[in-house]
Design an enzyme around this catalytic site. Sequence first.
Site, short mmCIF file in Angstrom:
data_model
loop_
_atom_site.label_atom_id
_atom_site.label_comp_id
_atom_site.label_asym_id
_atom_site.label_seq_id
_atom_site.Cartn_x
_atom_site.Cartn_y
_atom_site.Cartn_z
CG HIS A 560 -2.06 -1.00 1.08
ND1 HIS A 560 -2.00 -2.27 1.62
CD2 HIS A 560 -3.27 -0.93 0.45
CE1 HIS A 560 -3.10 -2.93 1.35
NE2 HIS A 560 -3.90 -2.13 0.63
CG HIS A 600 -7.26 4.70 -2.53
ND1 HIS A 600 -6.21 4.70 -3.43
CD2 HIS A 600 -7.36 3.42 -2.08
CE1 HIS A 600 -5.72 3.47 -3.54
NE2 HIS A 600 -6.40 2.68 -2.73
CG ASP A 723 -8.60 -0.53 -3.12
OD1 ASP A 723 -7.39 -0.26 -3.28
OD2 ASP A 723 -9.10 -0.74 -1.99
#
Length: 852
Positions: A560, A600, A723
């Site tokens: 991430h 995000h 995502d």
Amino acid sequence: MADKDSVEKYLENNPQFAKEYFDKKLRAEALTAAFSAPVIIKDAASFKDVNSVQEAAIIFELIQELQKPGKMEEALHRVLQRICLITQADRVSYYLCRSRNGVPELATCLFDVTPTSKFNANLVDPQKEIVFPTDMGVVGFTAHSKKPQNVPDVSKNPKFCDFVDKQTGYKTKCMLTYPLVVDKECIGVVMALNKVGADNFSAEDEALFHKYMNFAQVITLQHYTTYMYNVESRRSQVLLWSASKVFEELTDIERQFHKALYTVRTFLQCSRYSVGLLDMTKEKEFYDEWPVKLGDVEPYKGPKTPDGREVNFYKIIDYLLEDKEEIKVIPDPPADHWALVSGLPTYVAENGFICNMMNVAADDYFTFQKEAVDETGFVIKNVLSLPIVNKKEEVVGVATFFNRKDGKPFDEHDEQITEALTQFLGWSVLNCDTYDKLNRMEYRKDIAQEMLMYQTKCTTNELQSILNTKEKFDAEPEDCDQKEMYKLLRATCPKADNVNGENLYHFSFSDFPVSEFDLIKAGIRIFFELGVVEKFKVPAETLTRWMYTVRKGYRSITYHNWRHGFNVGHTMFCLLQTGKLRRYYSDLDAFAMVAAAFCHDIDHRGTNNLYQTKSASPLARLHSTSIMERHHLEHILTTLHCLCQSLNIFCNIQKRQFENVQHLFDVCIIATDLALYFKKRTMFQNIVNATEPMTDEKDAISFVSNNPTRKEIVMAMMMTGCDLSAITKPWEVQSKVALMVAAEFWEQGDLERTVLDQQPIPMMDRNCAEQLPKMQCGFIDFVCSFVYKEFSRFHKEIQPMFDGLNNNRAHWNEQAEVYNAKMKANEDEKKKLEDEEARKGENLGWIHVINA
């Protein structure tokens, strides 16, 4: 004709005849005339000879007195006059029973009443009261025991005290006393002194005294009931109004106290009051202590509060309630200010006691001003002073009330009302303290954000590495023309169809051949391709700074990180442009959606929401749901609200448009929480089912774009698709990304095992790494397949993503089958060994049987 004596003798010898004659001859008119005329008895000693008609007239007169409106003292004065007459006492007095400072006491109220004395002469001025405790004298014993007393000779009674006689010069010989009791509480004592014409009061006198005390009892009960109603009404009003005001004002303790005290002023029934606020500093600064330690300044030896602070009133608020109301605020009051010069507020602050004082001019301990304290002519007579104590039991101030409006001293009920008020004010300080702490936390947060922005914000050198205005124009960005900078930025950023050989318009775009620095440029290119930079007048410098700052906001973790953030933003761009979903959204919507997709997962820590909850992290305590997603949202909104505005790419849109952008950020970023994905699946499927049969494209566009809710549902599902988009990439890309995701999961599993002392689930357990292909197939079937299948139905242009997903599913399934075959072979081998061991055991058993 018979004379008077013979008639009286006959009537005495024939009482029955006298009664019958009296009943027959004495008519109602005679009774009315007798009761309406005032009773005049010249010789008190002849009261024994008064007939029943005259006694009835006295009783009737007293009953009439009970019905008259007016002060209690006037009605009681008439009763005491008649009692003095009937009992042939030299004088009668009424002592009021009350408490001050927690000590019960008796005070003269009606003093030296005789049958002919005037009310004003007998009513005692509150400043001239004779006051003594209830443990002194016969009157005190009567109040304490609540029993009437008949003392024939005071010199022989050990309880007698000549304190009052010394004050008045009177000589008491004998006395009758009677307590007036309400609800087992003595509220006063009536005392009759010195029988006229005799040495003491007889039993008959005592009976008459008790008989007529019923009238005094009724009068005082009426007054007490009215007074207590007034007390409770005032108490409730004080608490209700002060409560409403202290919660109106939380910013400042002074304003809070002022609002509460000013609102309840009419219920306190005093002429003036002041509030002294104490300095709450407990420890001095080290440099202030140097002169003391060096001996240049004497150490403080003055009074201190119970918690060790120097008594220093930094402000006095003075409320004058007489005539024209006035409020005075005195900052840094001098020691000789009239509100402090007596020493009483300092004494209360030092000891924390309630001090209720009457006739302060005669007090020797405190030095109250005997003359007017200021130009208003106000003279202090009675004082009630109380500490204001907070929840920590620290004295924060002193409230002092002056001169009860009826002229009487403050009693225990005034103490209770003002104490309830000051306690409430003290406790309400917690509100101000909490508000102050919240403000300080807010200030610290702002400072921390400023420090964070300094570390993560794009520097001037970093800006010049992309927007090189110094080299091209020999000027700073703010000195350059925007159109020229747009050209420069377009020329600096890679072409959309050739980002290190990758095409931004393809769903199969891979970030692996591209450096992280070039991904920043590619992100800027995406905004230009959307056509929003010039339309919304986004300054080239701001866009560059924002993009670079977003990249720096991502941590260097396994998956991430910035590359994942860019990939999600790129996929959103592809869905809008290549997937033709932009037809449902405005240009500002598309701008906000891509920007939200880029950031995000900003500041992701490499652990999921469940780990945050299990570890009770500050983020979990701050957010109850969608923990990490809400943190990402707050982080980027903080960036957009940067005080210098140099990071707000939406700086040139209207306020209402910006509010809509913030809402879209909320929708997009919170939608990436997979826990919410299952709630929106059915709603999205219903939209797809509704638009699929529509042959006219305009109908489908109208169906979605004209309904804000449907737009948000599609938008939220787009964010989920972005995502998870790594699962749709070409196999050579997807296989690498899957290992990165797994590695980050395993790192969390290690933390769960070592930090939380918990066994991680197989997905987080690196000991179950061989099960990765099987888990990937399950993840695709359970989560991903629905998303891309429905999107390919919704728009056929998105079919490549679904095809890529199925291709990867086949590859993972092949590896899963290899793993399953391996596991089956291991199981077969294990079973084979177990069977051989079992057969060996059986053979050994038969051998033992044969040998036996």
